[in-house]
Scaffold this motif. Structure first.
Motif, mmCIF file in Angstrom:
data_model
loop_
_atom_site.group_PDB
_atom_site.id
_atom_site.type_symbol
_atom_site.label_atom_id
_atom_site.label_comp_id
_atom_site.label_asym_id
_atom_site.label_seq_id
_atom_site.Cartn_x
_atom_site.Cartn_y
_atom_site.Cartn_z
ATOM 1 N N MET A 1 0.855 -1.238 0.014
ATOM 2 C CA MET A 1 -0.051 0.039 0.147
ATOM 3 C C MET A 1 0.760 1.400 -0.051
ATOM 4 S SD MET A 1 -2.898 1.036 2.629
ATOM 5 C CE MET A 1 -2.407 1.679 4.153
ATOM 6 N N PRO A 2 0.837 2.159 -0.823
ATOM 7 C CA PRO A 2 1.453 3.458 -1.057
ATOM 8 C C PRO A 2 1.310 4.250 0.150
ATOM 9 C CG PRO A 2 -0.037 3.304 -2.665
ATOM 10 C CD PRO A 2 -0.267 1.960 -1.775
ATOM 11 N N VAL A 3 2.420 5.005 0.526
ATOM 12 C CA VAL A 3 2.184 5.958 1.639
ATOM 13 C C VAL A 3 1.812 7.330 1.072
ATOM 14 C CG1 VAL A 3 3.423 7.072 3.680
ATOM 15 C CG2 VAL A 3 3.901 4.571 2.981
ATOM 16 N N ASN A 4 0.717 7.899 1.535
ATOM 17 C CA ASN A 4 0.697 9.000 1.445
ATOM 18 C C ASN A 4 1.245 10.117 2.254
ATOM 19 O OD1 ASN A 4 -0.668 11.877 1.543
ATOM 20 N ND2 ASN A 4 -2.788 11.087 1.377
ATOM 21 N N TRP A 5 2.519 10.688 1.364
ATOM 22 C CA TRP A 5 3.425 11.254 2.166
ATOM 23 C C TRP A 5 2.956 12.501 2.563
ATOM 24 C CZ3 TRP A 5 7.381 9.158 4.373
ATOM 25 C CH2 TRP A 5 8.006 7.885 3.806
ATOM 26 N N ASP A 6 1.971 13.260 1.979
ATOM 27 C CA ASP A 6 1.594 14.620 2.156
ATOM 28 C C ASP A 6 0.730 14.394 3.914
ATOM 29 O OD1 ASP A 6 2.632 15.854 0.209
ATOM 30 O OD2 ASP A 6 0.839 15.654 -1.026
ATOM 31 N N GLU A 7 0.152 13.556 3.981
ATOM 32 C CA GLU A 7 -0.563 13.074 5.074
ATOM 33 C C GLU A 7 0.437 12.762 6.149
ATOM 34 O OE1 GLU A 7 -3.613 9.759 6.765
ATOM 35 O OE2 GLU A 7 -4.208 10.397 4.724
ATOM 36 N N PHE A 8 1.185 11.824 5.875
ATOM 37 C CA PHE A 8 2.235 11.494 6.833
ATOM 38 C C PHE A 8 3.006 12.742 7.238
ATOM 39 C CE2 PHE A 8 6.474 9.451 7.928
ATOM 40 C CZ PHE A 8 6.009 8.653 8.760
ATOM 41 N N ASP A 9 3.581 13.370 6.361
ATOM 42 C CA ASP A 9 4.419 14.676 6.681
ATOM 43 C C ASP A 9 3.452 15.594 7.651
ATOM 44 O OD1 ASP A 9 6.764 15.846 5.844
ATOM 45 O OD2 ASP A 9 6.012 16.864 4.087
ATOM 46 N N SER A 10 2.143 15.822 7.272
ATOM 47 C CA SER A 10 1.497 16.623 8.378
ATOM 48 C C SER A 10 1.272 16.025 9.729
ATOM 49 C CB SER A 10 -0.023 16.732 7.820
ATOM 50 O OG SER A 10 -0.901 17.381 8.603
ATOM 51 N N ASP A 11 1.134 14.629 9.624
ATOM 52 C CA ASP A 11 0.921 14.064 10.994
ATOM 53 C C ASP A 11 2.194 14.303 11.838
ATOM 54 O OD1 ASP A 11 -1.761 13.237 10.207
ATOM 55 O OD2 ASP A 11 -1.001 10.973 9.932
ATOM 56 N N ILE A 12 3.202 13.835 11.352
ATOM 57 C CA ILE A 12 4.464 14.000 12.015
ATOM 58 C C ILE A 12 4.840 15.322 12.363
ATOM 59 C CG2 ILE A 12 7.002 13.706 11.827
ATOM 60 C CD1 ILE A 12 5.517 11.005 12.232
ATOM 61 N N ASP A 13 4.574 16.375 11.595
ATOM 62 C CA ASP A 13 4.867 17.628 12.151
ATOM 63 C C ASP A 13 3.970 18.068 13.087
ATOM 64 O OD1 ASP A 13 6.685 17.987 10.085
ATOM 65 O OD2 ASP A 13 5.364 19.072 8.512
ATOM 66 N N SER A 14 2.511 17.590 13.005
ATOM 67 C CA SER A 14 1.670 18.032 14.271
ATOM 68 C C SER A 14 2.385 17.475 15.509
ATOM 69 C CB SER A 14 0.132 17.346 13.883
ATOM 70 O OG SER A 14 -0.363 18.358 12.606
ATOM 71 N N ILE A 15 2.666 16.021 15.572
ATOM 72 C CA ILE A 15 2.976 15.361 16.491
ATOM 73 C C ILE A 15 4.427 16.103 17.105
ATOM 74 C CG2 ILE A 15 3.735 13.248 17.548
ATOM 75 C CD1 ILE A 15 1.950 11.860 15.622
ATOM 76 N N VAL A 16 5.192 16.458 16.276
ATOM 77 C CA VAL A 16 6.678 17.077 16.672
ATOM 78 C C VAL A 16 6.182 18.286 17.324
ATOM 79 C CG1 VAL A 16 8.605 18.126 15.910
ATOM 80 C CG2 VAL A 16 8.155 15.985 15.027
ATOM 81 N N ASP A 17 5.429 19.094 16.832
ATOM 82 C CA ASP A 17 5.042 20.382 17.429
ATOM 83 C C ASP A 17 4.414 20.123 18.715
ATOM 84 O OD1 ASP A 17 5.670 21.549 15.161
ATOM 85 O OD2 ASP A 17 3.828 22.000 14.210
ATOM 86 N N GLU A 18 3.703 19.206 19.110
ATOM 87 C CA GLU A 18 3.012 18.975 20.262
ATOM 88 C C GLU A 18 3.910 18.273 21.285
ATOM 89 O OE1 GLU A 18 -0.554 16.636 19.695
ATOM 90 O OE2 GLU A 18 -1.520 17.816 18.226
ATOM 91 N N SER A 19 4.865 17.624 21.000
ATOM 92 C CA SER A 19 5.797 17.089 21.855
ATOM 93 C C SER A 19 6.613 17.812 22.327
ATOM 94 C CB SER A 19 6.798 15.980 20.865
ATOM 95 O OG SER A 19 6.035 14.994 20.337
ATOM 96 N N ALA A 20 7.094 17.324 23.683
ATOM 97 C CA ALA A 20 7.948 18.138 24.618
ATOM 98 C C ALA A 20 9.194 17.857 24.173
ATOM 99 C CB ALA A 20 7.621 18.025 26.060
#
Length: 94
Positions: free
Chosen positions: A1-20
């Motif tokens: 199954m191909p990875v939706n890199w835009d969605e993955f990008d957005s998810d990771i960036d959001s989590i990084v921003d929320e992480s301490a």
């Protein structure tokens, strides 16, 4: 199954921003879902959320549909950013 890199990008960036200061379980889980690493290994190897973001950027280049020479060029262009990530991965797997 191909990875939706835009969605993955957005998810990771959001989590990084929320992480301490420490890679949290959600961030490790997203990375481990695309690699052979476990959540614990991701957290151990990349304790800083900013390192996980760099890993994500490197993975995005490696898995892109661009030809090998373009991928190499992109990695070389970002070698200062990816240097620590590459070293960590090679120390783990070599």
């Amino acid at each position: 199954m191909p990875v939706n890199w835009d969605e993955f990008d957005s998810d990771i960036d959001s989590i990084v921003d929320e992480s301490a200061n420490k890679t949290d379980e959600r961030l490790a889980s997203r990375i481990s879902s695309l690699t052979r690493m476990t959540d614990d290994e991701v957290q151990e190897l990349f304790p800083e959320p900013s390192d996980v973001k760099k890993l994500k950027d490197l993975m995005k280049i490696v898995k892109s549909s661009e030809d090998r020479n373009k991928k190499i060029s992109n990695i070389v262009s970002n070698s200062e950013e990816f240097g620590g990530i590459v070293l960590t991965l090679l120390q783990k797997f070599v």
